[in-house]
Design an enzyme around this catalytic site. Structure first.
Site: not given
Length: 363
Positions: A65-66
């Site tokens: 997700v980063k």
């Protein structure tokens, strides 16, 4: 803490973060970030009588997700003229943001320096170095300590020409990346039929950005909750109505949990509906269950989010629909979470049901 407004220049980021790879080719790594599938977790949905959904952020090109936050903060620095060609990106990160930044920097021609706590998994450290990042593990100390990895990153950036400290924890470009991408994707993928959203926070960017978008789009109908691991103060902060306690304890999860309200989280925390505390024993059991029942090979923070999604769905009642974030895959942690010795050392071996223990294949 008052909300931080989002400005119109970020509209340019939308084109970079959105992807539609099923219909056309995309331009490089950065254009492949986003538009991840929303997975219906069938076994848990059947058990609860609800619809449990997981946003498959492990399918971003950098694996987590980063990638969204990494791209968002770099584009923000570019747009504001703070980062010029050939420059250096510097960040303090517990792992996945650094990996996302390393990918983005390779794709856009920047050097990358990462300060990180020396408690992180060797898999993450090795991957960062393989991606060309200058990795600087430092002792894990509290945020208030001048030697905290974030402060060291900030201070080092002041000595390097044409560099930027992307400040993932307090730079609202992080939350905005999710406001213009993750939130709209979830809304579209559920056709607006969503009752709750929940996830854990490290920087607070994912929760703040997604929650704000869903709140505005649904006119307040969608409840957003925070999931918290052991060793974090945010559960008590929200549950007590805003009282910060001293941080104590620790968790097997990496990159989530917090001892303060970051500026990213502060943009939305006043609208968060509630918080759930999730012990490590539940997270590790869910990690193995998701592998067994859903075929999903996920990290502990993803498993924690799913535990929280199930508990929130049960609170909201049968028939409710709840979405969460599947942050990354287990391969970044497999030497720990599938090790019999490690599980025993952490007191978690008995948390795994007997019929799932055969997945712990490492000594």
């Amino acid at each position: 803490m008052p909300s931080v407004p989002y400005s119109r220049p970020y509209l340019r980021v939308r084109k970079v973060i959105a992807r539609d790879f099923t219909l056309r080719a995309v331009e490089g790594f950065t254009a492949a970030v986003g538009n991840t599938p929303l997975i219906h977790l069938k076994s848990l949905s059947e058990q609860t009588g609800c619809t449990i959904l997981g946003k498959a952020e492990f399918q971003n090109p950098g694996g987590s997700v980063k990638d969204r936050a990494a791209l968002g903060v770099v584009r923000d620095a570019e747009d504001k003229g703070r980062l010029k060609p050939g420059g250096t990106v510097i960040e303090g990160t517990a792992g996945n943001t650094g990996i996302g930044l390393a990918h983005v920097c390779r794709a856009r021609g920047y050097k990358c320096v990462i300060y990180m706590p020396n408690t992180q998994s060797q898999e993450k450290i090795d991957l960062l170095r393989m991606l060309g990042a200058d990795v600087r593990p430092v002792p894990a100390v509290a945020y208030e300590n001048p030697q905290n990895y974030n402060h060291q990153a900030r201070d080092y950036s002041k000595t390097v020409p044409n560099s930027v400290w992307t400040d993932q924890f307090d730079n609202p470009a992080n939350a905005h990346a999710h406001y213009i991408s993750t939130g709209p994707e979830i809304w579209q993928q559920t056709s607006g039929k969503l009752d709750g959203f929940i996830c854990a926070t490290g920087t607070g960017g994912t929760l703040a950005g997604v929650a704000r978008y869903l709140r505005e789009k649904s006119a307040g109908k969608v409840q957003s909750w925070l999931a918290d691991p052991p060793g974090s103060v945010l559960y008590s902060y929200i549950s007590s109505g805003g009282n910060l306690t001293e941080r104590s304890g620790s968790s097997i999860t990496e990159g989530i949990g917090q001892g303060r309200v970051t500026n990213n989280l502060g943009t939305e925390i006043e609208h968060v509906s509630g918080a759930l505390h999730i012990p490590d024993s539940k997270s590790i059991a869910m990690l193995y269950e998701l592998l067994d029942k859903e075929g999903l090979y996920l990290g502990a923070s993803s498993a924690l989010n799913v535990v929280a999604a199930v508990e929130l769905a049960q609170k909201l009642g049968r028939g409710s629909t709840v979405a969460t974030i599947l942050c990354d895959g287990a391969y970044r942690y497999q030497s720990r979470i599938f090790s019999k010795k490690w599980l025993q050392a952490k007191g978690l071996a008995d948390a795994i049901p007997d019929h799932l223990k055969h997945y712990a294949v490492l000594d």
